[in-house]
Motif scaffolding. Structure first.
Motif, PDB file in Angstrom:
ATOM      1  N   GLU A  13     -20.351 -82.968 -25.399  1.00 49.41           N
ATOM      2  CA  GLU A  13     -21.694 -82.756 -25.928  1.00 49.41           C
ATOM      3  C   GLU A  13     -21.682 -81.993 -27.252  1.00 49.41           C
ATOM      4  O   GLU A  13     -22.552 -82.193 -28.095  1.00 49.41           O
ATOM      5  CB  GLU A  13     -22.552 -82.027 -24.897  1.00 49.41           C
ATOM      6  N   ASP A  14     -20.717 -81.108 -27.433  1.00 45.96           N
ATOM      7  CA  ASP A  14     -20.621 -80.397 -28.706  1.00 45.96           C
ATOM      8  C   ASP A  14     -20.347 -81.372 -29.852  1.00 45.96           C
ATOM      9  O   ASP A  14     -20.897 -81.236 -30.960  1.00 45.96           O
ATOM     10  CB  ASP A  14     -19.511 -79.341 -28.651  1.00 45.96           C
ATOM     11  N   VAL A  70     -20.706-102.907 -38.595  1.00 46.80           N
ATOM     12  CA  VAL A  70     -21.092-101.504 -38.503  1.00 46.80           C
ATOM     13  C   VAL A  70     -21.273-101.097 -37.045  1.00 46.80           C
ATOM     14  O   VAL A  70     -21.774-101.860 -36.225  1.00 46.80           O
ATOM     15  CB  VAL A  70     -22.391-101.220 -39.282  1.00 46.80           C
ATOM     16  N   GLY A  71     -20.845 -99.871 -36.727  1.00 50.53           N
ATOM     17  CA  GLY A  71     -21.172 -99.280 -35.441  1.00 50.53           C
ATOM     18  C   GLY A  71     -22.446 -98.468 -35.583  1.00 50.53           C
ATOM     19  O   GLY A  71     -22.821 -98.068 -36.688  1.00 50.53           O
ATOM     20  N   THR A  72     -23.119 -98.235 -34.498  1.00 47.72           N
ATOM     21  CA  THR A  72     -24.363 -97.463 -34.536  1.00 47.72           C
ATOM     22  C   THR A  72     -24.154 -96.102 -33.871  1.00 47.72           C
ATOM     23  O   THR A  72     -23.293 -95.943 -33.010  1.00 47.72           O
ATOM     24  CB  THR A  72     -25.496 -98.199 -33.811  1.00 47.72           C
ATOM     25  N   VAL A  73     -24.938 -95.135 -34.313  1.00 47.64           N
ATOM     26  CA  VAL A  73     -24.956 -93.807 -33.705  1.00 47.64           C
ATOM     27  C   VAL A  73     -26.412 -93.466 -33.408  1.00 47.64           C
ATOM     28  O   VAL A  73     -27.250 -93.457 -34.312  1.00 47.64           O
ATOM     29  CB  VAL A  73     -24.340 -92.737 -34.635  1.00 47.64           C
ATOM     30  N   ASN A  74     -26.693 -93.214 -32.165  1.00 46.00           N
ATOM     31  CA  ASN A  74     -28.062 -92.926 -31.729  1.00 46.00           C
ATOM     32  C   ASN A  74     -28.139 -91.501 -31.194  1.00 46.00           C
ATOM     33  O   ASN A  74     -27.571 -91.194 -30.157  1.00 46.00           O
ATOM     34  CB  ASN A  74     -28.498 -93.922 -30.653  1.00 46.00           C
ATOM     35  N   LYS A  75     -28.794 -90.634 -31.942  1.00 48.45           N
ATOM     36  CA  LYS A  75     -28.946 -89.233 -31.558  1.00 48.45           C
ATOM     37  C   LYS A  75     -27.593 -88.585 -31.270  1.00 48.45           C
ATOM     38  O   LYS A  75     -27.422 -87.833 -30.311  1.00 48.45           O
ATOM     39  CB  LYS A  75     -29.859 -89.112 -30.332  1.00 48.45           C
ATOM     40  N   GLY A  76     -26.639 -88.892 -32.118  1.00 50.33           N
ATOM     41  CA  GLY A  76     -25.317 -88.297 -32.004  1.00 50.33           C
ATOM     42  C   GLY A  76     -24.349 -89.054 -31.118  1.00 50.33           C
ATOM     43  O   GLY A  76     -23.170 -88.702 -31.064  1.00 50.33           O
ATOM     44  N   HIS A  77     -24.811 -90.093 -30.450  1.00 53.34           N
ATOM     45  CA  HIS A  77     -23.954 -90.846 -29.526  1.00 53.34           C
ATOM     46  C   HIS A  77     -23.510 -92.153 -30.171  1.00 53.34           C
ATOM     47  O   HIS A  77     -24.337 -93.039 -30.396  1.00 53.34           O
ATOM     48  CB  HIS A  77     -24.690 -91.140 -28.218  1.00 53.34           C
ATOM     49  N   PRO A  78     -22.208 -92.293 -30.476  1.00 52.82           N
ATOM     50  CA  PRO A  78     -21.718 -93.574 -30.994  1.00 52.82           C
ATOM     51  C   PRO A  78     -21.839 -94.661 -29.931  1.00 52.82           C
ATOM     52  O   PRO A  78     -21.753 -94.390 -28.732  1.00 52.82           O
ATOM     53  CB  PRO A  78     -20.238 -93.295 -31.310  1.00 52.82           C
ATOM     54  N   ASN A  79     -22.036 -95.896 -30.402  1.00 55.51           N
ATOM     55  CA  ASN A  79     -22.156 -97.004 -29.454  1.00 55.51           C
ATOM     56  C   ASN A  79     -20.787 -97.411 -28.922  1.00 55.51           C
ATOM     57  O   ASN A  79     -19.754 -97.000 -29.437  1.00 55.51           O
ATOM     58  CB  ASN A  79     -22.838 -98.198 -30.121  1.00 55.51           C
ATOM     59  N   GLN A  80     -20.784 -98.247 -27.923  1.00 50.70           N
ATOM     60  CA  GLN A  80     -19.550 -98.855 -27.452  1.00 50.70           C
ATOM     61  C   GLN A  80     -19.040 -99.784 -28.552  1.00 50.70           C
ATOM     62  O   GLN A  80     -19.830-100.340 -29.313  1.00 50.70           O
ATOM     63  CB  GLN A  80     -19.804 -99.652 -26.172  1.00 50.70           C
ATOM     64  N   LEU A 134     -22.339 -84.654 -34.545  1.00 45.78           N
ATOM     65  CA  LEU A 134     -22.709 -85.910 -35.199  1.00 45.78           C
ATOM     66  C   LEU A 134     -24.214 -85.949 -35.461  1.00 45.78           C
ATOM     67  O   LEU A 134     -24.666 -86.396 -36.524  1.00 45.78           O
ATOM     68  CB  LEU A 134     -22.297 -87.105 -34.328  1.00 45.78           C
ATOM     69  N   ARG A 135     -24.967 -85.469 -34.491  1.00 47.50           N
ATOM     70  CA  ARG A 135     -26.426 -85.439 -34.650  1.00 47.50           C
ATOM     71  C   ARG A 135     -26.832 -84.489 -35.775  1.00 47.50           C
ATOM     72  O   ARG A 135     -27.645 -84.830 -36.626  1.00 47.50           O
ATOM     73  CB  ARG A 135     -27.063 -85.031 -33.325  1.00 47.50           C
TER      74      ARG A 135
END
Length: 313
Positions: A227-228, A207-217, A233-234
């Motif tokens: 940013e939009d 699984v990949g993670t998404v933190n406050k709308g930001h996907p991980n590497q 995503l957020r």
């Protein structure tokens, strides 16, 4: 006070609460040596039972608990206390590689979601020739500084281990519009890849993670979401991804607009694959892993002992 009652009080504070003998002695208004005798007496009289559990006992317990809670086959990797993160990662990948080799057979189709964990797994594979087998790429690729994406190396190592043919998906992970995705999905190469994935016997992913709308590497490496898009995503509640198909906390994919612009696989096709092996290491993965479990994306989970304990917590 009855001596046994005093011994139980001392034992509860010492073993359950982790208090020192000096602190217990102060509370009970006895000497430190008296506390020591109380604890020894508690053990001798059967008021306290001390068991040294071997790693396999702990692992079996964790595997049963995960299976009961999430209805998956769990393979928990034992890690000694203080094991560095990179060694935990390598141990987990090695266990996953053994499971894939054990499960792969002739005429099988193995779908792969590329990423750092699957890359590590590919380096631990042992040779097992499987006649007429295929490796199919589950999601698109992106740019890299060398112009060659590391998914190529992953596919080649899996192909070499099993003597399998390869079906690539040489399209970007993220597309500019839903219309672009619709066009690509009609391309013959993509249709072939999608058809093979839908008939796959195994699916390997992390699984990949998404933190406050930001996907991980590595999803951001070489990709230029603005940013939009992070905001979308957020707003849509994305918490993770399965092969670049984003999921919310309940494991749902239909509420996330970005899925109309990724080359991640159709969730319905993924859910139709008989064995879906998720390999995870790291406590930061737990929210996304929980979402994938709720969405039914996982049939087999390979996870290190530390992360497994957090998952159950």
């Amino acid at each position: 006070m009855d001596p046994d009652e005093l011994a139980v009080m001392a034992a509860q504070q010492y073993y359950d609460e982790g208090r020192t003998m000096a602190a217990i002695a102060h509370d009970l208004q006895v000497s430190r040596s008296s506390v020591s005798r109380l604890l020894a007496g508690a053990r001798e009289n059967g008021l306290v039972e001390i068991r040294v559990l071997p790693p396999r006992f702990r692992i079996d317990s964790l595997e049963r608990a995960i299976a009961a809670r999430h209805n998956v086959r769990a393979r928990v990797v034992a890690v000694p206390d203080g094991t560095p993160g990179d060694q935990r990662y390598a141990r987990t990948a090695n266990a996953a590689a053994a499971l894939v080799v054990e499960t792969m057979n002739a005429d099988a189709v193995l779908a792969l979601s590329w990423g750092t964990m699957v890359n590590e797994i590919s380096r631990h594979l042992t040779s097992k020739p499987c006649t007429n087998s295929w490796i199919v790429q589950a999601n698109g690729i992106g740019q890299s500084s060398s112009g060659i994406h590391h998914s190529v190396g992953i596919l080649e190592r899996f192909s070499s281990a099993f003597g399998a043919s390869i079906q690539q998906v040489p399209f970007p992970i993220f597309l500019d519009s839903p219309e672009s995705k619709q066009l690509i999905e009609r391309e013959r190469l993509m249709r072939n890849a999608r058809s093979m994935l839908a008939s796959a016997d195994l699916f390997l992913f992390n699984v990949g993670t998404v933190n406050k709308g930001h996907p991980n590497q590595p999803w951001l490496n070489g990709h230029f979401l603005d940013e939009d898009e992070f905001g979308a995503l957020r707003e849509d509640g994305a918490i993770g991804d399965v092969a670049t198909t984003f999921v919310d906390a309940e494991g749902r994919t239909d509420r996330i607009r970005m899925n109309d612009r990724t080359t991640g696989p159709d969730p319905t096709a993924v859910l139709g694959i008989p064995r879906r092996i998720c390999v995870t290491c790291g406590n930061h993965k737990v929210p996304a892993l929980t979402a994938a479990l709720r969405g039914g994306f996982v049939t087999d989970l390979v996870i290190d002992e530390v992360t497994a304990t957090t998952l159950l917590g």
